[in-house]
Scaffold this motif. Sequence first.
Motif, PDB file in Angstrom:
ATOM      1  N   MET A 146       0.849  -1.200   0.000  1.00  0.00           N
ATOM      2  CA  MET A 146       0.000   0.000   0.000  1.00  0.00           C
ATOM      3  C   MET A 146       0.882   1.247   0.000  1.00  0.00           C
ATOM      4  O   MET A 146       1.893   1.316   0.687  1.00  0.00           O
ATOM      5  N   GLY A 147       0.507   2.254  -0.762  1.00  0.00           N
ATOM      6  CA  GLY A 147       1.233   3.500  -0.755  1.00  0.00           C
ATOM      7  C   GLY A 147       2.409   3.560  -1.701  1.00  0.00           C
ATOM      8  O   GLY A 147       3.125   4.556  -1.722  1.00  0.00           O
ATOM      9  N   VAL A 148       2.630   2.495  -2.503  1.00  0.00           N
ATOM     10  CA  VAL A 148       3.784   2.487  -3.405  1.00  0.00           C
ATOM     11  C   VAL A 148       3.635   3.557  -4.474  1.00  0.00           C
ATOM     12  O   VAL A 148       4.597   4.261  -4.810  1.00  0.00           O
ATOM     13  N   LYS A 149       2.428   3.699  -5.018  1.00  0.00           N
ATOM     14  CA  LYS A 149       2.195   4.676  -6.080  1.00  0.00           C
ATOM     15  C   LYS A 149       1.480   5.912  -5.574  1.00  0.00           C
ATOM     16  O   LYS A 149       0.980   6.718  -6.365  1.00  0.00           O
ATOM     17  N   THR A 150       1.450   6.084  -4.263  1.00  0.00           N
ATOM     18  CA  THR A 150       0.793   7.248  -3.678  1.00  0.00           C
ATOM     19  C   THR A 150       1.685   8.469  -3.798  1.00  0.00           C
ATOM     20  O   THR A 150       2.863   8.428  -3.448  1.00  0.00           O
ATOM     21  N   MET A 151       1.116   9.560  -4.261  1.00  0.00           N
ATOM     22  CA  MET A 151       1.878  10.792  -4.467  1.00  0.00           C
ATOM     23  C   MET A 151       1.687  11.725  -3.281  1.00  0.00           C
ATOM     24  O   MET A 151       0.579  11.904  -2.772  1.00  0.00           O
ATOM     25  N   LEU A 152       2.797  12.324  -2.832  1.00  0.00           N
ATOM     26  CA  LEU A 152       2.738  13.328  -1.773  1.00  0.00           C
ATOM     27  C   LEU A 152       2.702  14.713  -2.404  1.00  0.00           C
ATOM     28  O   LEU A 152       3.111  14.899  -3.560  1.00  0.00           O
ATOM     29  N   PRO A 153       2.221  15.719  -1.665  1.00  0.00           N
ATOM     30  CA  PRO A 153       2.207  17.091  -2.202  1.00  0.00           C
ATOM     31  C   PRO A 153       3.616  17.546  -2.591  1.00  0.00           C
ATOM     32  O   PRO A 153       4.597  17.212  -1.923  1.00  0.00           O
ATOM     33  N   SER A 154       3.710  18.315  -3.655  1.00  0.00           N
ATOM     34  CA  SER A 154       5.020  18.746  -4.154  1.00  0.00           C
ATOM     35  C   SER A 154       5.755  19.620  -3.143  1.00  0.00           C
ATOM     36  O   SER A 154       6.979  19.537  -3.020  1.00  0.00           O
ATOM     37  N   TYR A 155       5.013  20.457  -2.393  1.00  0.00           N
ATOM     38  CA  TYR A 155       5.681  21.308  -1.404  1.00  0.00           C
ATOM     39  C   TYR A 155       6.276  20.469  -0.276  1.00  0.00           C
ATOM     40  O   TYR A 155       7.334  20.809   0.281  1.00  0.00           O
ATOM     41  N   GLU A 156       5.627  19.352   0.060  1.00  0.00           N
ATOM     42  CA  GLU A 156       6.151  18.475   1.101  1.00  0.00           C
ATOM     43  C   GLU A 156       7.454  17.819   0.644  1.00  0.00           C
ATOM     44  O   GLU A 156       8.439  17.761   1.402  1.00  0.00           O
ATOM     45  N   LEU A 167      -6.427  -1.068  10.624  1.00  0.00           N
ATOM     46  CA  LEU A 167      -6.081   0.329  10.873  1.00  0.00           C
ATOM     47  C   LEU A 167      -5.440   0.969   9.644  1.00  0.00           C
ATOM     48  O   LEU A 167      -5.773   2.099   9.275  1.00  0.00           O
ATOM     49  N   GLU A 168      -4.562   0.231   8.971  1.00  0.00           N
ATOM     50  CA  GLU A 168      -3.920   0.779   7.775  1.00  0.00           C
ATOM     51  C   GLU A 168      -4.930   0.918   6.640  1.00  0.00           C
ATOM     52  O   GLU A 168      -4.827   1.847   5.824  1.00  0.00           O
ATOM     53  N   ALA A 169      -5.898   0.005   6.567  1.00  0.00           N
ATOM     54  CA  ALA A 169      -6.911   0.081   5.511  1.00  0.00           C
ATOM     55  C   ALA A 169      -7.747   1.355   5.625  1.00  0.00           C
ATOM     56  O   ALA A 169      -8.241   1.873   4.616  1.00  0.00           O
ATOM     57  N   LYS A 170      -7.889   1.856   6.854  1.00  0.00           N
ATOM     58  CA  LYS A 170      -8.674   3.079   7.060  1.00  0.00           C
ATOM     59  C   LYS A 170      -7.858   4.337   6.758  1.00  0.00           C
ATOM     60  O   LYS A 170      -8.433   5.418   6.616  1.00  0.00           O
ATOM     61  N   MET A 171      -6.537   4.195   6.700  1.00  0.00           N
ATOM     62  CA  MET A 171      -5.676   5.354   6.449  1.00  0.00           C
ATOM     63  C   MET A 171      -5.693   5.732   4.969  1.00  0.00           C
ATOM     64  O   MET A 171      -5.992   4.920   4.096  1.00  0.00           O
ATOM     65  N   SER A 172      -5.307   6.961   4.722  1.00  0.00           N
ATOM     66  CA  SER A 172      -5.073   7.382   3.338  1.00  0.00           C
ATOM     67  C   SER A 172      -3.750   6.809   2.858  1.00  0.00           C
ATOM     68  O   SER A 172      -2.882   6.435   3.660  1.00  0.00           O
ATOM     69  N   GLY A 173      -3.570   6.742   1.558  1.00  0.00           N
ATOM     70  CA  GLY A 173      -2.320   6.221   1.019  1.00  0.00           C
ATOM     71  C   GLY A 173      -1.125   7.058   1.426  1.00  0.00           C
ATOM     72  O   GLY A 173      -0.036   6.536   1.695  1.00  0.00           O
ATOM     73  N   ILE A 219       4.116   6.657   7.405  1.00  0.00           N
ATOM     74  CA  ILE A 219       4.415   5.743   8.511  1.00  0.00           C
ATOM     75  C   ILE A 219       5.460   4.719   8.086  1.00  0.00           C
ATOM     76  O   ILE A 219       6.403   4.412   8.829  1.00  0.00           O
ATOM     77  N   ARG A 220       5.329   4.202   6.885  1.00  0.00           N
ATOM     78  CA  ARG A 220       6.310   3.233   6.389  1.00  0.00           C
ATOM     79  C   ARG A 220       7.693   3.877   6.245  1.00  0.00           C
ATOM     80  O   ARG A 220       8.720   3.242   6.494  1.00  0.00           O
TER      81      ARG A 220
END
Length: 493
Positions: A1-11, A405-411, A417-418
Amino acid sequence: MGVKTMLPSYELGVYALVVTCAVVYSGSGIFEASRDSMNRKAFRDGIKPGWHYFGRKMDVADFEWVMWFTSFRNIIIFALSGHILFGKICSMTVPQHRAVMYMLYGALAVLGSMGLVYLMIILSHCLVLYSVALAKQKWLCYVAGLCCLASFKVEPFGSWQVGAVLAVCLPYCQPFCVCILGFISKEGSWRAQTLPIPPGCIRAPMGFEREQAWEQSSRDYVSTRELRRKDNEMKNIRVSALLHVGAIIAVDIFFHFFYILTLPSDLKFVNRLSDWSLAGLAYSNLVYDWVKAAVMFGVINTIARLDHLDPPQPPKCITMLYIFAETHFDRGINDWLCKYVYDHLGENHDNIMKELLASVSTFAVTTLWLGPCDIVYIWSVANCFGLNFELWVQKFFQLGPFAKLEAKMSGAMSRRIRAAFGAVNFWAIVLYNILALNSLDFALLVTKRLLVTGFPVSTLSIWFITYCGVQLIKERERILALEEEKGDKAKVE
């Protein structure tokens, strides 16, 4: 989970800024320490006069790097350049016998550079391994290869190896066993043609590079009479050659200003450095060892491509690693261990007991390869534990409550967390490996400063900086995953 999740560019921009500032600050501390210790008596064996126009001395603590460009320089240039010219002539005149001609040239190169005794050592090991291979028993090939490795700890082989001479002889023998094993299919059937094996294992480039996973490429090379180049292959070879020459020059320049290899030899002096500089010193030792491996294997791979071979890829950049399962400095040895030991015993690496058996067996073979001694034992146990601990933590967080718990989180939150856990793992990799690359005392000093005396300010700040770095690594992985997905779709269409 979260492998292809994009974070905000400013972050991501903040992460890049934090990592850049930390590297510059840590590097400035190492630079000042190197400048102040240039004439220190304790460092006179590791710091010698360098390029006179820099006006600074040079770090020469790595005997292997220095050996390549001093005592072994002419031998390496003679053997490899001669191989290129000789190979071109053979390909033009007797292409059907080029493999045998390469074998003869390799033998003559060893004879001329190392002498008759060492050539006999190489040939005797090759003869033993070849004779065992003719029995067509897979387990015998394994036993013979391991026994050949173990024999180098027996006198007089041990004494010669200390003199850095047998270190050149050993590479010729191990690929021979690797190549033999590579000709055995998974079902145990024998697919080797007896003649191609010896010529493919005593070629000069393979010998200087040590073990590599060449068997498929060598088999195709020997069986193909008319060799053809891929599109833009010669251009890529020239670019690769220039990059490696540039890397060699850059490392030599770097050693005039940063004495990263000599400084850790004086623990009293190093203990006066700041926690940031000490952490940077430990990390830079790991990065340098990767650069050295990349240069060594890269030069040989470039020459191998001139021979129409498809050599293994260079080792994965250590700055892009935060998982024990992907950590390696030698791609050829890593591929071989994964193919014949780790993946063979661990299968899909999902079972704890199978993973334990696979990792213990893998590091047992690696210990034998490196040469059994106290520091290698400690290194093997530490990295074997780290590899298994990763799976234990993964299994623990796959339990029902954590999975829900992870399933309820956003990507994005899952990725953060990872990355936080990955930052801890990153420093475990650094600390477990500098004890072998440098010394156990230096590794213990870094561990104590970062986790005990530096707690909580240094510990948490370095952990946060590492977290930022891991996020940048994950962003690169995300981009590569998307590009790979696009490539797969294009192939289907």
